[in-house]
Design a protein around this motif. Structure first.
Motif, PDB file in Angstrom:
ATOM      1  N   ARG A  46       2.189 -13.419  30.078  1.00 17.45           N
ATOM      2  CA  ARG A  46       2.506 -14.428  31.095  1.00 17.45           C
ATOM      3  C   ARG A  46       3.169 -13.830  32.330  1.00 17.45           C
ATOM      4  N   ALA A  47       3.751 -12.648  32.205  1.00 12.80           N
ATOM      5  CA  ALA A  47       4.595 -12.114  33.269  1.00 12.80           C
ATOM      6  C   ALA A  47       3.865 -11.942  34.601  1.00 12.80           C
ATOM      7  N   PRO A  48       2.665 -11.341  34.655  1.00 10.80           N
ATOM      8  CA  PRO A  48       2.002 -11.193  35.959  1.00 10.80           C
ATOM      9  C   PRO A  48       1.739 -12.535  36.642  1.00 10.80           C
ATOM     10  N   GLY A  49       1.277 -13.521  35.887  1.00 10.07           N
ATOM     11  CA  GLY A  49       1.015 -14.835  36.455  1.00 10.07           C
ATOM     12  C   GLY A  49       2.273 -15.498  36.973  1.00 10.07           C
ATOM     13  N   PHE A  50       3.368 -15.326  36.256  1.00 10.23           N
ATOM     14  CA  PHE A  50       4.631 -15.901  36.718  1.00 10.23           C
ATOM     15  C   PHE A  50       5.041 -15.283  38.052  1.00 10.23           C
ATOM     16  N   LEU A  51       4.922 -13.974  38.170  1.00  7.32           N
ATOM     17  CA  LEU A  51       5.291 -13.325  39.428  1.00  7.32           C
ATOM     18  C   LEU A  51       4.410 -13.790  40.582  1.00  7.32           C
TER      19      LEU A  51
ATOM     20  N   TYR B  32       6.146 -10.846  49.884  1.00  8.41           N
ATOM     21  CA  TYR B  32       5.945  -9.632  50.665  1.00  8.41           C
ATOM     22  C   TYR B  32       6.921  -8.544  50.222  1.00  8.41           C
ATOM     23  N   ALA B  33       6.552  -7.291  50.470  1.00  8.01           N
ATOM     24  CA  ALA B  33       7.410  -6.167  50.108  1.00  8.01           C
ATOM     25  C   ALA B  33       8.716  -6.230  50.894  1.00  8.01           C
ATOM     26  N   GLN B  34       9.823  -5.942  50.226  1.00  6.09           N
ATOM     27  CA  GLN B  34      11.139  -5.867  50.840  1.00  6.09           C
ATOM     28  C   GLN B  34      11.726  -4.490  50.525  1.00  6.09           C
ATOM     29  N   VAL B  35      12.842  -4.161  51.138  1.00  3.34           N
ATOM     30  CA  VAL B  35      13.484  -2.879  50.872  1.00  3.34           C
ATOM     31  C   VAL B  35      13.796  -2.759  49.378  1.00  3.34           C
ATOM     32  N   GLY B  36      13.236  -1.757  48.732  1.00  4.74           N
ATOM     33  CA  GLY B  36      13.482  -1.532  47.305  1.00  4.74           C
ATOM     34  C   GLY B  36      12.614  -2.357  46.382  1.00  4.74           C
ATOM     35  N   HIS B  37      11.862  -3.332  46.913  1.00  9.68           N
ATOM     36  CA  HIS B  37      11.034  -4.209  46.092  1.00  9.68           C
ATOM     37  C   HIS B  37       9.596  -4.199  46.608  1.00  9.68           C
ATOM     38  N   ALA B  38       8.649  -4.015  45.701  1.00  9.08           N
ATOM     39  CA  ALA B  38       7.239  -4.160  46.054  1.00  9.08           C
ATOM     40  C   ALA B  38       6.907  -5.640  46.212  1.00  9.08           C
ATOM     41  N   SER B  39       5.740  -5.939  46.738  1.00 10.65           N
ATOM     42  CA  SER B  39       5.306  -7.325  46.866  1.00 10.65           C
ATOM     43  C   SER B  39       5.056  -7.926  45.491  1.00 10.65           C
ATOM     44  N   ALA B  40       5.033  -9.250  45.425  1.00 13.55           N
ATOM     45  CA  ALA B  40       4.785  -9.927  44.154  1.00 13.55           C
ATOM     46  C   ALA B  40       3.441  -9.504  43.570  1.00 13.55           C
ATOM     47  N   GLU B  41       2.430  -9.369  44.396  1.00 16.31           N
ATOM     48  CA  GLU B  41       1.105  -8.985  43.901  1.00 16.31           C
ATOM     49  C   GLU B  41       1.108  -7.558  43.349  1.00 16.31           C
ATOM     50  N   ALA B  42       1.764  -6.638  44.043  1.00 17.36           N
ATOM     51  CA  ALA B  42       1.836  -5.257  43.549  1.00 17.36           C
ATOM     52  C   ALA B  42       2.604  -5.191  42.232  1.00 17.36           C
ATOM     53  N   ARG B  43       3.679  -5.954  42.146  1.00 21.76           N
ATOM     54  CA  ARG B  43       4.447  -5.977  40.899  1.00 21.76           C
ATOM     55  C   ARG B  43       3.630  -6.597  39.774  1.00 21.76           C
ATOM     56  N   ALA B  44       2.872  -7.651  40.091  1.00 25.00           N
ATOM     57  CA  ALA B  44       2.046  -8.300  39.068  1.00 25.00           C
ATOM     58  C   ALA B  44       1.002  -7.327  38.524  1.00 25.00           C
ATOM     59  N   ARG B  45       0.366  -6.555  39.416  1.00 23.76           N
ATOM     60  CA  ARG B  45      -0.632  -5.585  38.951  1.00 23.76           C
ATOM     61  C   ARG B  45       0.006  -4.512  38.072  1.00 23.76           C
ATOM     62  N   ALA B  46       1.206  -4.067  38.446  1.00 25.37           N
ATOM     63  CA  ALA B  46       1.905  -3.075  37.622  1.00 25.37           C
ATOM     64  C   ALA B  46       2.266  -3.658  36.256  1.00 25.37           C
TER      65      ALA B  46
ATOM     66  N   ALA C 229      -1.077  -4.054  29.204  1.00 22.22           N
ATOM     67  CA  ALA C 229      -2.194  -3.391  28.528  1.00 22.22           C
ATOM     68  C   ALA C 229      -1.708  -2.204  27.704  1.00 22.22           C
ATOM     69  N   GLU C 230      -0.735  -1.502  28.237  1.00 22.85           N
ATOM     70  CA  GLU C 230      -0.150  -0.362  27.516  1.00 22.85           C
ATOM     71  C   GLU C 230       0.530  -0.833  26.228  1.00 22.85           C
ATOM     72  N   ILE C 231       1.249  -1.938  26.311  1.00 24.57           N
ATOM     73  CA  ILE C 231       1.927  -2.494  25.132  1.00 24.57           C
ATOM     74  C   ILE C 231       0.906  -2.911  24.076  1.00 24.57           C
ATOM     75  N   ILE C 232      -0.162  -3.584  24.504  1.00 16.40           N
ATOM     76  CA  ILE C 232      -1.207  -4.011  23.572  1.00 16.40           C
ATOM     77  C   ILE C 232      -1.834  -2.800  22.893  1.00 16.40           C
ATOM     78  N   ALA C 233      -2.114  -1.744  23.668  1.00 15.56           N
ATOM     79  CA  ALA C 233      -2.724  -0.543  23.103  1.00 15.56           C
ATOM     80  C   ALA C 233      -1.797   0.124  22.093  1.00 15.56           C
ATOM     81  N   ARG C 234      -0.523   0.177  22.393  1.00 12.18           N
ATOM     82  CA  ARG C 234       0.425   0.796  21.467  1.00 12.18           C
ATOM     83  C   ARG C 234       0.534  -0.010  20.176  1.00 12.18           C
TER      84      ARG C 234
END
Length: 338
Positions: A287-292, A304-318, A324-329
């Motif tokens: 749920r986390a990416p959708g929430f962001l 939008y990106a702020q000092v020290g923070h990426a944009s909501a979309e960039a954070r959602a993609r990360a 996916a990494e958690i699911i694979a592990r």
């Protein structure tokens, strides 16, 4: 948020009582409305804030107990949220006394986390703690302006007893007093606090995690709330330093179980580690990416990106990559260690 801590979730309603607010990295809520704001009738305001406190305490308990092995600083906890009559304002105090059976500075149980030592001992909301290990908890005079000092002193005694546990408690419920034994459990030492505020805000200071009432109410699903609290708890777990001061580097902090990273990657690292903290506590990380993305759509400062923070979309993609990494592990039977 508000104070669900002093002792893991202790002193839950202190900020409600005193009307505390926070000023850190915040975004005003639409129309300036805050969850539990002062325009509501006292009883409705109290119930609104208590509901948020209980949710934050429950999610925080799961996060701190499931991830204790990652925390450099730990403590013995009961899994309760405590409050007292004297911490409430003049408007809220009689409502709180009638609603919860509070008495002066004596700690009352506001909430008990599922599966916690307090729950196993049979404690429930509305119970009043009157003695610990045979010693009276101070009542105080029960009058005067709002103050947290008396409750803080009682909670300090409870913390000391929990650290040496198990503890024997005399508990009043209605007209009956009974004796119970409580065996504490270990958790990360971070406490969780709800601050009544009309701003979307959450922060960590190395010792606690703070969330505004508006932010907590916005995260209507507990998995969404866990993402916010997990991100802030990750800052504490990683012992993140503040930005370098103009006159030099800040004082060193204790070593942690995980790689700390540097100032410029702190928010990215807290997003990723926070997702792992969520997963280890049994919350749904999908749920986390959708929430962001939803939060970014509603709040331009997050969009939008702020000092020290990426944009909501960039954070959602990360976060999608981390999920996916958690699911694979999990599929490979590997431990969920960030």
């Amino acid at each position: 948020m508000r104070m669900t801590g002093l002792n893991e979730a202790a002193a839950g309603a202190m900020a409600v009582a005193l009307g505390l607010a926070t000023a850190a990295c915040s975004t005003p809520a639409p129309g300036g409305a805050a969850a539990g704001g002062g325009s509501a009738a006292p009883a409705a305001r109290l119930e609104s804030l208590v509901a948020l406190d209980r949710r934050v305490a429950a999610v925080g308990y799961r996060l701190t107990t499931a991830n204790v092995d990652l925390c450099a600083s730990r403590r013995d906890v009961a899994g309760w949220t405590l409050h007292a009559a004297r911490q409430y304002s003049d408007a809220l105090r009689p409502v709180a006394e009638a609603r919860f059976g509070l008495d002066g500075d004596r700690p009352g149980v506001l909430a008990v986390a599922d599966g916690s030592p307090a729950a196993r001992a049979g404690l429930a909301a509305g119970d009043l703690l009157v003695r610990v290990n045979g010693q009276d908890l101070a009542r105080g005079d029960g009058s005067g302006p709002p103050s947290h000092d008396g409750l803080a002193a009682n909670v300090a005694r409870l913390d000391q007893a929990l650290a040496a546990g198990p503890v024997v408690l005399d508990v009043r419920r209605g007209d009956t007093t009974r004796t119970v034994t409580l065996q504490p459990t270990q958790a990360c030492s971070s406490f969780f606090q709800v601050d009544p505020s009309g701003e979307y805000n959450a922060r960590a200071d190395g010792k606690g995690v703070f969330i505004s009432s508006t932010m907590a109410a916005y995260a209507a699903d507990d998995d969404d709330l866990a993402m916010i609290l997990g991100h802030e708890l990750a800052h504490n777990v990683l012992q993140h330093r503040p930005p370098p001061a103009p006159l030099g580097e800040p004082d060193p902090v204790p070593e942690t179980a995980l790689a700390r990273g540097d100032h410029w990657t702190q928010e990215r690292d807290a997003d990723r580690v926070g997702l792992y903290l969520m997963a280890r506590a049994g919350f749904d990380t999908a749920r986390a990416p959708g929430f962001l993305r939803r939060f970014g759509a509603d709040n331009w400062r997050v969009r939008y990106a702020q000092v020290g923070h990426a944009s909501a979309e960039a954070r959602a993609r990360a976060l999608e990559a981390a999920h996916a990494e958690i699911i694979a592990r999990r599929a490979a039977g590997q431990p969920l260690r960030p």
